[in-house]
Design a protein around this motif. Structure first.
Motif, short mmCIF file in Angstrom:
data_model
loop_
_atom_site.label_atom_id
_atom_site.label_comp_id
_atom_site.label_asym_id
_atom_site.label_seq_id
_atom_site.Cartn_x
_atom_site.Cartn_y
_atom_site.Cartn_z
N THR A 54 0.85 -1.19 0.00
CA THR A 54 0.00 0.00 0.00
C THR A 54 0.88 1.24 0.00
O THR A 54 2.10 1.15 0.20
CB THR A 54 -0.93 0.02 1.23
OG1 THR A 54 -0.13 0.04 2.42
CG2 THR A 54 -1.85 -1.19 1.25
N MET A 63 -7.78 -0.13 5.23
CA MET A 63 -8.27 -1.35 4.61
C MET A 63 -8.68 -2.37 5.67
O MET A 63 -9.69 -3.07 5.51
CB MET A 63 -7.20 -1.93 3.67
CG MET A 63 -6.95 -1.11 2.42
SD MET A 63 -5.70 -1.83 1.35
CE MET A 63 -6.53 -3.30 0.76
N ARG A 208 -8.43 -2.66 -2.57
CA ARG A 208 -7.23 -1.95 -3.03
C ARG A 208 -7.35 -1.50 -4.48
O ARG A 208 -6.68 -0.54 -4.90
CB ARG A 208 -5.99 -2.83 -2.84
CG ARG A 208 -4.68 -2.05 -3.05
CD ARG A 208 -3.45 -2.89 -2.85
NE ARG A 208 -3.29 -3.93 -3.85
CZ ARG A 208 -2.13 -4.54 -4.12
NH1 ARG A 208 -1.04 -4.21 -3.44
NH2 ARG A 208 -2.05 -5.49 -5.02
N TYR A 234 -5.21 2.57 -3.11
CA TYR A 234 -4.25 2.28 -2.04
C TYR A 234 -2.92 1.76 -2.56
O TYR A 234 -2.03 1.48 -1.78
CB TYR A 234 -4.86 1.25 -1.08
CG TYR A 234 -5.98 1.79 -0.23
CD1 TYR A 234 -5.81 2.90 0.58
CD2 TYR A 234 -7.23 1.17 -0.22
CE1 TYR A 234 -6.84 3.38 1.37
CE2 TYR A 234 -8.27 1.64 0.57
CZ TYR A 234 -8.06 2.75 1.37
OH TYR A 234 -9.08 3.22 2.16
N LEU A 235 -2.77 1.62 -3.87
CA LEU A 235 -1.52 1.08 -4.43
C LEU A 235 -0.40 2.11 -4.41
O LEU A 235 -0.63 3.28 -4.74
CB LEU A 235 -1.73 0.62 -5.86
CG LEU A 235 -2.14 -0.83 -6.09
CD1 LEU A 235 -2.59 -1.01 -7.53
CD2 LEU A 235 -0.99 -1.77 -5.78
#
Length: 376
Positions: A54, A63, A208, A234-235
């Protein structure tokens, strides 16, 4: 006089090489070859079914909160002596943090106080491994299992630390790591979500991927992807993952560098701490820490502040740490406490963190001399 910073991010020498390789690969967005390499390293190290990189530990905690399927008014037990993200991630889902006091030796959540804080609204327990020293994970996991609660590890500071020879991040149903530049293993910014319970894997991949089943599309399980759940972006970029891979290759060495420095502080300051009534860290034998922080606990707030001033005058940057969340404006409005948090309230104004970073071996004796000369 050369200034000694509190932290100096360490580089192994291969970060630029790997970033150039990522550029040559032509894949700069998330989930490229370096991302997969990093995730594989963590899955092997933690024996985890799935690890998702993340862009921050905060993102990984958010998350966790989504995966917990929290509803407004649900309660999550956690310490007050922690970074705001530990609480914010769950508040964003409408949950109420319930702050419980910490142990005076490790400054971690006091496992003996958790069970009394459980109510019919409790859904999860969030532990924070302060300074890379483990919480009492066997006891806490037993409590979580008996009450059918989700156990989440905020392992932001805990990479390459262990409880009973099992790595931190592998005890809870979910865990979150940080690779912020202040951490032992860093990528400037970054984090990871560890999924130890396989039932969360598929949904975590969807969350994600902005709430889409894009990961199933790339696996050939669907012919197109679409919006199927809540989620967000979230990457991290592949450049961050490439930088992080260079760090992970040297993870054991970097940890040992810090442990050597930590041990030198402990050896040099221990006799002095006995005569002056200053508390030093004392990790339990069941905890193999990673030397993320070396803290000292002064007799009172005035002595702490005087030492901070003296160190600064000698060009040594030492720092205090958290203001307890239950004492904050948002904490009073969005959370509640269970019982007396006297340990938390006592240590916060007295705690001081000393400089600790790989490569400061030549500077460390000056830090020790200033402390020894300043406290009487």
């Amino acid at each position: 006089m050369t200034r000694i910073p509190f932290n100096r991010p360490y580089t192994t020498g291969r970060e630029i090489e790997y970033i150039q390789e990522a550029i040559a690969n032509g894949h700069l967005s998330g989930n490229g070859p370096f991302t997969k390499r990093v995730e594989g390293w963590f899955e092997a190290f933690l024996s985890a079914p799935r690890v998702l990189l993340t862009h921050s530990c905060t993102a990984a905690l958010e998350m966790c909160a989504i995966l917990a399927d929290l509803q407004p008014g649900d309660e999550v037990i956690m310490p007050s002596y922690t970074f705001v993200s530990t609480a914010n991630a769950f508040v964003l889902r409408g949950a109420v943090p319930v702050f419980v006091d910490i142990r005076p030796d490790t400054l971690n959540l006091d496992e003996n106080l958790i069970e009394a804080a459980i109510t019919p609204r409790t859904r999860a327990i969030v532990v924070v491994h302060y300074a890379g020293v483990a919480c009492q994970m066997d006891v806490i996991r037993d409590i979580a299992d008996r009450h059918q609660l989700l156990l989440i590890e905020d392992a932001a500071q805990a990479l390459h630390a262990f409880f009973q020879d099992k790595p931190l991040g592998s005890w809870g149903h979910l865990a979150a790591f940080s690779f912020h530049e202040t951490k032992n293993i860093q990528a400037g910014e970054g984090g990871a979500l560890v999924i130890n319970d396989p039932r969360f894997v598929e949904r975590a991949e969807i969350i994600r991927e902005k709430g889409t089943d894009r990961s199933r599309f790339f696996k050939g399980l669907v012919d197109k992807y679409t919006w199927v759940d809540v989620g967000s972006s979230y990457l991290p970029s592949e450049l961050n993952a490439a930088f992080l891979w260079a760090q992970l290759e040297e993870a054991e060495h970097l940890t040992q560098f810090r442990i050597n420095l930590w041990n030198h502080y402990q050896d040099a300051l221990h006799p002095f701490s006995i005569t002056q009534g200053v508390q030093l860290p004392s990790p339990p034998e069941t905890c193999r820490h990673n030397a993320h922080i070396f803290w000292i606990l002064l007799r009172d707030a005035r002595q702490r502040d005087d030492l901070l001033t003296t160190l600064a005058s000698e060009q040594v940057q030492a720092v205090f740490h958290y203001v307890p969340l239950h004492d904050s404006k948002a904490g009073r409005r969005l959370a509640r406490t269970h019982g007396d948090l006297h340990v938390t309230e006592s240590i916060s104004p007295r705690l001081l963190r000393l400089p600790l970073w790989a490569g400061m071996e030549a500077s460390q004796p000056r830090v020790i001399r200033v402390i020894q000369a300043s406290i009487a």
